[in-house]
Design an enzyme around this catalytic site. Structure first.
Site, PDB file in Angstrom:
ATOM      1  N   LYS A   1      -8.624   6.567   6.060  1.00  0.00           N
ATOM      2  CA  LYS A   1      -7.420   5.873   5.573  1.00  0.00           C
ATOM      3  C   LYS A   1      -7.806   4.725   4.652  1.00  0.00           C
ATOM      4  O   LYS A   1      -8.656   3.892   5.008  1.00  0.00           O
ATOM      5  CB  LYS A   1      -6.593   5.347   6.747  1.00  0.00           C
ATOM      6  CG  LYS A   1      -5.838   6.464   7.455  1.00  0.00           C
ATOM      7  CD  LYS A   1      -4.883   5.923   8.492  1.00  0.00           C
ATOM      8  CE  LYS A   1      -4.080   7.062   9.103  1.00  0.00           C
ATOM      9  NZ  LYS A   1      -3.278   6.623  10.236  1.00  0.00           N
ATOM     10  N   GLY A   2      -7.186   4.680   3.497  1.00  0.00           N
ATOM     11  CA  GLY A   2      -7.456   3.604   2.540  1.00  0.00           C
ATOM     12  C   GLY A   2      -8.765   3.783   1.776  1.00  0.00           C
ATOM     13  O   GLY A   2      -9.081   3.009   0.883  1.00  0.00           O
TER      14      GLY A   2
ATOM     15  N   ASP B   1       0.876  -1.163   0.000  1.00  0.00           N
ATOM     16  CA  ASP B   1       0.000   0.000   0.000  1.00  0.00           C
ATOM     17  C   ASP B   1       0.928   1.233   0.000  1.00  0.00           C
ATOM     18  O   ASP B   1       2.118   1.103   0.292  1.00  0.00           O
ATOM     19  CB  ASP B   1      -0.861  -0.057   1.275  1.00  0.00           C
ATOM     20  CG  ASP B   1      -1.684   1.183   1.475  1.00  0.00           C
ATOM     21  OD1 ASP B   1      -2.375   1.589   0.541  1.00  0.00           O
ATOM     22  OD2 ASP B   1      -1.617   1.754   2.581  1.00  0.00           O
ATOM     23  N   LEU B   2       0.403   2.395  -0.324  1.00  0.00           N
ATOM     24  CA  LEU B   2       1.281   3.576  -0.380  1.00  0.00           C
ATOM     25  C   LEU B   2       1.163   4.444   0.877  1.00  0.00           C
ATOM     26  O   LEU B   2       2.073   4.486   1.706  1.00  0.00           O
ATOM     27  CB  LEU B   2       0.952   4.403  -1.630  1.00  0.00           C
ATOM     28  CG  LEU B   2       1.767   5.675  -1.829  1.00  0.00           C
ATOM     29  CD1 LEU B   2       3.234   5.385  -2.021  1.00  0.00           C
ATOM     30  CD2 LEU B   2       1.233   6.466  -3.029  1.00  0.00           C
ATOM     31  N   ASP B   3      -0.001   5.079   1.011  1.00  0.00           N
ATOM     32  CA  ASP B   3      -0.187   6.022   2.102  1.00  0.00           C
ATOM     33  C   ASP B   3      -0.232   5.287   3.448  1.00  0.00           C
ATOM     34  O   ASP B   3      -1.076   4.428   3.657  1.00  0.00           O
ATOM     35  CB  ASP B   3      -1.506   6.775   1.867  1.00  0.00           C
ATOM     36  CG  ASP B   3      -1.817   7.735   2.980  1.00  0.00           C
ATOM     37  OD1 ASP B   3      -0.884   8.137   3.690  1.00  0.00           O
ATOM     38  OD2 ASP B   3      -2.992   8.085   3.155  1.00  0.00           O
TER      39      ASP B   3
ATOM     40  N   THR C   1       1.397  10.204   3.966  1.00  0.00           N
ATOM     41  CA  THR C   1       0.654  11.289   3.332  1.00  0.00           C
ATOM     42  C   THR C   1      -0.678  11.558   4.030  1.00  0.00           C
ATOM     43  O   THR C   1      -1.372  12.512   3.680  1.00  0.00           O
ATOM     44  CB  THR C   1       0.410  10.981   1.836  1.00  0.00           C
ATOM     45  OG1 THR C   1       0.153   9.591   1.710  1.00  0.00           O
ATOM     46  CG2 THR C   1       1.600  11.363   0.984  1.00  0.00           C
TER      47      THR C   1
ATOM     48  N   ASN D   1      -3.154   9.600  -7.034  1.00  0.00           N
ATOM     49  CA  ASN D   1      -1.924  10.401  -7.126  1.00  0.00           C
ATOM     50  C   ASN D   1      -0.678   9.570  -6.868  1.00  0.00           C
ATOM     51  O   ASN D   1       0.413  10.124  -6.680  1.00  0.00           O
ATOM     52  CB  ASN D   1      -1.977  11.541  -6.092  1.00  0.00           C
ATOM     53  CG  ASN D   1      -3.113  12.513  -6.374  1.00  0.00           C
ATOM     54  OD1 ASN D   1      -3.199  13.066  -7.469  1.00  0.00           O
ATOM     55  ND2 ASN D   1      -3.988  12.702  -5.416  1.00  0.00           N
TER      56      ASN D   1
ATOM     57  N   SER E   1      -2.558   0.696  -4.293  1.00  0.00           N
ATOM     58  CA  SER E   1      -3.014   1.873  -3.536  1.00  0.00           C
ATOM     59  C   SER E   1      -4.360   2.379  -4.039  1.00  0.00           C
ATOM     60  O   SER E   1      -4.680   2.254  -5.216  1.00  0.00           O
ATOM     61  CB  SER E   1      -1.964   2.982  -3.677  1.00  0.00           C
ATOM     62  OG  SER E   1      -2.483   4.226  -3.303  1.00  0.00           O
ATOM     63  N   ALA E   2      -5.130   2.994  -3.138  1.00  0.00           N
ATOM     64  CA  ALA E   2      -6.410   3.600  -3.531  1.00  0.00           C
ATOM     65  C   ALA E   2      -6.204   4.968  -4.169  1.00  0.00           C
ATOM     66  O   ALA E   2      -7.107   5.519  -4.784  1.00  0.00           O
ATOM     67  CB  ALA E   2      -7.292   3.744  -2.297  1.00  0.00           C
ATOM     68  N   SER E   3      -5.006   5.510  -4.030  1.00  0.00           N
ATOM     69  CA  SER E   3      -4.768   6.890  -4.466  1.00  0.00           C
ATOM     70  C   SER E   3      -4.634   7.040  -5.983  1.00  0.00           C
ATOM     71  O   SER E   3      -3.976   6.243  -6.640  1.00  0.00           O
ATOM     72  CB  SER E   3      -3.501   7.422  -3.803  1.00  0.00           C
ATOM     73  OG  SER E   3      -3.206   8.704  -4.315  1.00  0.00           O
TER      74      SER E   3
ATOM     75  N   ARG F   1     -11.138   8.903  -2.676  1.00  0.00           N
ATOM     76  CA  ARG F   1     -11.442  10.335  -2.550  1.00  0.00           C
ATOM     77  C   ARG F   1     -12.951  10.579  -2.504  1.00  0.00           C
ATOM     78  O   ARG F   1     -13.462  11.286  -1.633  1.00  0.00           O
ATOM     79  CB  ARG F   1     -10.813  11.095  -3.720  1.00  0.00           C
ATOM     80  CG  ARG F   1     -10.634  12.566  -3.441  1.00  0.00           C
ATOM     81  CD  ARG F   1     -10.031  13.267  -4.660  1.00  0.00           C
ATOM     82  NE  ARG F   1      -8.843  12.586  -5.149  1.00  0.00           N
ATOM     83  CZ  ARG F   1      -8.321  12.758  -6.360  1.00  0.00           C
ATOM     84  NH1 ARG F   1      -8.896  13.596  -7.213  1.00  0.00           N
ATOM     85  NH2 ARG F   1      -7.239  12.110  -6.733  1.00  0.00           N
TER      86      ARG F   1
ATOM     87  N   LYS G   1     -11.157  -0.569  -1.767  1.00  0.00           N
ATOM     88  CA  LYS G   1     -10.930  -1.431  -0.609  1.00  0.00           C
ATOM     89  C   LYS G   1     -12.100  -1.196   0.361  1.00  0.00           C
ATOM     90  O   LYS G   1     -12.522  -0.058   0.478  1.00  0.00           O
ATOM     91  CB  LYS G   1      -9.618  -1.059   0.100  1.00  0.00           C
ATOM     92  CG  LYS G   1      -8.364  -1.190  -0.753  1.00  0.00           C
ATOM     93  CD  LYS G   1      -7.176  -0.528  -0.042  1.00  0.00           C
ATOM     94  CE  LYS G   1      -5.962  -0.464  -0.957  1.00  0.00           C
ATOM     95  NZ  LYS G   1      -4.823   0.284  -0.377  1.00  0.00           N
TER      96      LYS G   1
ATOM     97  N   GLU H   1      -0.156  -3.353   4.579  1.00  0.00           N
ATOM     98  CA  GLU H   1      -1.261  -2.385   4.638  1.00  0.00           C
ATOM     99  C   GLU H   1      -1.359  -1.704   5.999  1.00  0.00           C
ATOM    100  O   GLU H   1      -1.065  -2.328   7.015  1.00  0.00           O
ATOM    101  CB  GLU H   1      -2.595  -3.129   4.425  1.00  0.00           C
ATOM    102  CG  GLU H   1      -3.280  -2.886   3.123  1.00  0.00           C
ATOM    103  CD  GLU H   1      -3.811  -1.486   2.913  1.00  0.00           C
ATOM    104  OE1 GLU H   1      -3.899  -0.701   3.869  1.00  0.00           O
ATOM    105  OE2 GLU H   1      -4.139  -1.166   1.761  1.00  0.00           O
ATOM    106  N   ASP H   2      -1.797  -0.441   6.001  1.00  0.00           N
ATOM    107  CA  ASP H   2      -1.981   0.254   7.280  1.00  0.00           C
ATOM    108  C   ASP H   2      -3.447   0.484   7.617  1.00  0.00           C
ATOM    109  O   ASP H   2      -3.753   0.983   8.695  1.00  0.00           O
ATOM    110  CB  ASP H   2      -1.277   1.624   7.259  1.00  0.00           C
ATOM    111  CG  ASP H   2      -2.015   2.601   6.361  1.00  0.00           C
ATOM    112  OD1 ASP H   2      -2.330   2.226   5.215  1.00  0.00           O
ATOM    113  OD2 ASP H   2      -2.281   3.732   6.796  1.00  0.00           O
TER     114      ASP H   2
HETATM  115  P1  B16 Z   1      -6.285  10.337  -3.715  1.00  0.00           P
HETATM  116  P2  B16 Z   1      -3.593   4.242   0.084  1.00  0.00           P
HETATM  117  C1  B16 Z   1      -5.405   6.220   0.049  1.00  0.00           C
HETATM  118  O1  B16 Z   1      -4.104   5.743  -0.233  1.00  0.00           O
HETATM  119  C2  B16 Z   1      -5.421   7.061   1.313  1.00  0.00           C
HETATM  120  O2  B16 Z   1      -5.155   6.256   2.453  1.00  0.00           O
HETATM  121  C3  B16 Z   1      -6.756   7.708   1.497  1.00  0.00           C
HETATM  122  O3  B16 Z   1      -6.753   8.528   2.647  1.00  0.00           O
HETATM  123  C4  B16 Z   1      -7.102   8.544   0.246  1.00  0.00           C
HETATM  124  O4  B16 Z   1      -8.381   9.126   0.353  1.00  0.00           O
HETATM  125  C5  B16 Z   1      -7.041   7.615  -0.984  1.00  0.00           C
HETATM  126  O5  B16 Z   1      -5.758   7.032  -1.072  1.00  0.00           O
HETATM  127  C6  B16 Z   1      -7.325   8.370  -2.271  1.00  0.00           C
HETATM  128  O6  B16 Z   1      -6.280   9.251  -2.520  1.00  0.00           O
HETATM  129  O7  B16 Z   1      -7.193  11.446  -3.282  1.00  0.00           O
HETATM  130  O8  B16 Z   1      -4.835  10.728  -3.810  1.00  0.00           O
HETATM  131  O9  B16 Z   1      -6.775   9.628  -4.952  1.00  0.00           O
HETATM  132  O10 B16 Z   1      -3.485   4.139   1.580  1.00  0.00           O
HETATM  133  O11 B16 Z   1      -4.574   3.259  -0.520  1.00  0.00           O
HETATM  134  O12 B16 Z   1      -2.248   4.222  -0.590  1.00  0.00           O
HETATM  135 MG    MG Z   2      -2.796   3.185   3.380  1.00  0.00          MG
END
Ligand code: B16
Ligand code: MG
Length: 221
Positions: free
Chosen positions: A45-46, A9-11, A17, A118, A114-116, A49, A145, A169-170
């Protein structure tokens, strides 16, 4: 087979972040008259957006038009990106580089899950892009997730069976996703919060090379 798929996982696992997500969400929440505290941020978290904004509005029992919803999403992301633009290698969490280097030395496939949306920008800023054989993130999935889609796609791209994959994963949602995908789940963070994980460590400083070897060679742990 002495080849496993290691999915990160990233964040909260590679970089912290969450603090930037918190500041950006707080800003837009306050702008529309909603109070937003650190404890609430824990529940995001996870979470994607869109789902995060839905949760914030639900907590405040506030409804907005579709147009305003999208404006808020964009504003939040613009603000978040100003924090990301200032990131550098010093923000990589402790011992992440040690574990990544060891896995590369052992020729183990590595993916990001990752869910992000970015994630690629962030990996570039902390100069880790090249360490990953596959990158699956919020741009590649339709189900967030705890749905296992993100990890199953990562396994597919690594060409490793899900049962031979290990997920770091966190978030609770992420651990549930890894378990549903029939992968080994490793929680990074608080033992009580992540109790559904197969193994839990405070951070990567607690993970030994011996532990990684056992994962690779299927030895009893
Ligand atoms: P973005 P992960 C997740 O990253 C974050 O934990 C979560 O807080 C955030 O809303 C989500 O990414 C979406 O991020 O706005 O950058 O698309 O923990 O899955 O790496
Ligand atoms: Mg995470």
């Amino acid at each position: 087979m002495n080849k496993k798929g290691f999915i990160f996982d990233l964040d909260g696992v590679i970089v912290d972040t969450a603090k930037y997500h918190y500041l950006a969400w707080k800003k837009i929440a306050n702008e529309i008259g909603i109070d937003f505290q650190k404890e609430q941020n824990e529940h995001l978290k996870g979470v994607s957006r869109i789902e995060s904004l839905k949760k914030i509005l639900k907590w405040a029992e506030k409804e907005v038009s579709e147009k305003e919803f999208n404006t808020l999403l964009n504003k939040k992301n613009e603000d978040y990106l100003t924090y990301i633009s200032k990131m550098n290698v010093s923000e990589i969490l402790p011992d992440v580089n040690r574990i990544l280097s060891y896995l590369i030395q052992k020729k183990q496939p590595i993916a990001l899950g990752s869910a992000s949306k970015n994630s690629r920008k962030i990996l570039e800023k902390v100069q880790l892009t090249k360490k990953f054989d596959a990158i699956i993130d919020g741009n590649n999935v339709t189900k967030a997730k705890p749905n296992p889609e993100v990890f199953l796609k990562a396994a597919e791209q690594l060409n490793i069976a899900p049962k031979d994959c290990i997920v770091f994963e966190d978030s609770i949602a992420g651990i549930q996703a890894a378990n549903k995908a029939n992968m080994i789940s490793i929680g990074i963070g608080d033992k009580k919060t992540l109790q559904e994980a197969n193994y839990i460590f405070k951070d990567f400083t607690e993970i030994s090379e011996d532990f990684i070897n056992k994962l690779i060679y299927n030895n009893s742990l």
